[in-house]
Design an enzyme around this catalytic site. Structure first.
Site, PDB file in Angstrom:
ATOM      1  N   HIS A  78       0.846  -1.232  -0.081  1.00 16.97           N
ATOM      2  CA  HIS A  78       0.090   0.189   0.067  1.00 16.97           C
ATOM      3  C   HIS A  78       0.798   1.065  -0.116  1.00 16.97           C
ATOM      4  CE1 HIS A  78       1.093  -0.621   4.247  1.00 16.97           C
ATOM      5  NE2 HIS A  78       0.589   0.702   4.547  1.00 16.97           N
TER       6      HIS A  78
ATOM      7  N   HIS B 134       1.108   4.039   1.970  1.00 16.59           N
ATOM      8  CA  HIS B 134       1.574   4.738   3.441  1.00 16.59           C
ATOM      9  C   HIS B 134       3.241   4.823   2.971  1.00 16.59           C
ATOM     10  CE1 HIS B 134      -1.984   3.933   5.994  1.00 16.59           C
ATOM     11  NE2 HIS B 134      -1.879   5.555   5.281  1.00 16.59           N
TER      12      HIS B 134
ATOM     13  N   ASP C 159       5.757   4.630   4.999  1.00 17.94           N
ATOM     14  CA  ASP C 159       6.870   3.520   5.502  1.00 17.94           C
ATOM     15  C   ASP C 159       7.139   2.235   4.591  1.00 17.94           C
ATOM     16  OD1 ASP C 159       4.343   3.458   6.477  1.00 17.94           O
ATOM     17  OD2 ASP C 159       5.132   2.020   7.978  1.00 17.94           O
ATOM     18  N   HIS C 160       6.062   2.253   3.425  1.00 20.03           N
ATOM     19  CA  HIS C 160       6.201   1.002   2.728  1.00 20.03           C
ATOM     20  C   HIS C 160       6.549   1.333   1.223  1.00 20.03           C
ATOM     21  CE1 HIS C 160       4.090  -1.378   5.726  1.00 20.03           C
ATOM     22  NE2 HIS C 160       3.807  -0.482   6.232  1.00 20.03           N
TER      23      HIS C 160
ATOM     24  N   HIS D  42      -7.260  -2.268   5.903  1.00 18.68           N
ATOM     25  CA  HIS D  42      -6.559  -1.196   6.307  1.00 18.68           C
ATOM     26  C   HIS D  42      -7.337   0.138   6.010  1.00 18.68           C
ATOM     27  CE1 HIS D  42      -2.715   0.434   8.053  1.00 18.68           C
ATOM     28  NE2 HIS D  42      -2.281   0.662   6.983  1.00 18.68           N
TER      29      HIS D  42
ATOM     30  N   ASP E 110       0.243  -4.196   6.556  1.00 19.16           N
ATOM     31  CA  ASP E 110      -0.736  -3.590   7.405  1.00 19.16           C
ATOM     32  C   ASP E 110      -2.345  -3.911   7.128  1.00 19.16           C
ATOM     33  OD1 ASP E 110       1.777  -2.431   7.753  1.00 19.16           O
ATOM     34  OD2 ASP E 110       1.048  -0.270   7.428  1.00 19.16           O
TER      35      ASP E 110
ATOM     36  N   HIS F  17       7.669  -4.902  11.513  1.00 24.37           N
ATOM     37  CA  HIS F  17       6.874  -3.921  11.353  1.00 24.37           C
ATOM     38  C   HIS F  17       6.282  -3.288  12.833  1.00 24.37           C
ATOM     39  CE1 HIS F  17       3.301  -1.176  10.359  1.00 24.37           C
ATOM     40  NE2 HIS F  17       4.126  -1.066   9.383  1.00 24.37           N
TER      41      HIS F  17
END
Length: 312
Positions: free
Chosen positions: A63, A65, A67-68, A141, A208, A266
């Site tokens: 996805h 976000h 941090d990914h 999520h 997530d 994570h």
């Protein structure tokens, strides 16, 4: 089995810490490389881990976000700088196409790498890779998110004693594997006479998400499962609110799914002792458990044939 391992590049969640970089996971599988969720700093983590950009054949983003995915521009630009000659396929939620486009062309550079887009629209098979079938499942999520699975096709393991007894040797072994039968004198030797089933291995990647059907489907009979465990059970309400799993939930899924080796990752920066994740997971899962650390290498378990033809 040589050549199958997970290289952990980062294990933090929303905020990195002094010891945990943002997400990044490279699966090495018999000469193929799958880079999952390249968060900020992935290019440098690859350097520290001794992983060249040429090792990557597919990039899979769960996805969008940060941090990914915020490490994607650096990885792509490094591929161009290094002159990576093979095409690289990128999979990501189709609903985030605008974010992929921005990341793909985040700054000016000599764009020489052949990046082929493979947006994910829903559950199902994404591609047939030389390593196996790549599948996706929807997760739960606050933004569209997918988990991924690699499934190796089943095969057969040749039995040397039976080959010798049947008089099959040299080039005839390869012909038998290709054609399913060979003639030896007046006798027809069939593949099933001199071999045993060899179940394909499975790798699953679950980031997530709350508990949902997609988590269980991805984890089912995985030899190696990489799964987020952002929170501990005492913060289960927070986990559900923000669309995450606890270590206990992740471990329970792994136990129910028959996972052989479980990798937790994570981790929220609110926790400073990784042993707490291990202790909590152990209450649900009795198998091979790894609480991931940056730059760690985790082998895919060797094949193990059990009662039903799969590892126990």
């Amino acid at each position: 089995m040589a050549g199958r391992e997970l290289v952990v590049l980062g294990t933090a969640s929303q905020a990195p810490t002094r010891t945990r970089n943002h997400n990044g996971y490279l699966l090495r599988w018999d000469g193929r490389g799958f880079l999952f969720d390249p968060g900020e700093g992935t290019q440098r983590q690859m350097l520290l881990a001794g992983v060249p950009s040429s090792a990557v054949h597919r990039v899979l983003v769960s996805h969008f976000h940060g941090d990914h995915c915020l490490g994607l521009p650096g990885v792509v630009q490094r591929m161009s700088l290094d002159g990576v000659a093979h095409p690289v396929v990128a999979h990501y939620p189709a609903s985030g196409q605008v974010f992929f486009d921005r990341l793909r062309h985040a700054s000016v550079f000599a764009d020489l790498v052949d990046v082929r887009e493979g947006p994910v629209h829903g559950d199902g098979v994404l591609a047939q890779d030389p390593a196996g079938t790549i599948e996706a499942r929807r997760l739960e999520h606050p933004v569209p998110s997918f988990g991924y699975r690699l499934v190796e096709p089943d095969g057969r393991r040749m039995l040397p004693d039976r080959l010798a007894a049947a008089g099959v040797a040299g080039p005839d072994v390869g012909r038998l594997q290709r054609e399913g039968a060979v003639r030896v004198g007046e006798t027809t030797v069939r593949l099933e006479d001199v071999s045993a089933p060899r179940p394909g291995q499975r790798f699953a990647f679950v980031m997530d998400t709350r508990l949902c059907d997609g988590v269980a489907a991805l984890a089912e009979r995985a030899d190696l499962l990489v799964v987020e465990s952002t929170f501990l059970d005492g913060d289960a309400a927070l986990a559900h609110r923000y669309g995450h799993l606890t270590a206990r939930q992740a471990a329970r899924v792994a136990a129910q799914a028959g996972v052989r080796r479980l990798v937790l990752t994570h981790f929220s920066q609110r926790y400073d002792d990784p042993r707490r994740f291990e202790d909590e997971a152990r209450s649900e899962y009795g198998g091979d458990l790894v609480v991931a650390a940056d730059l760690q290498r985790v082998p895919v378990p060797p094949r193990a044939v059990g009662e039903h033809g799969r590892g126990g």
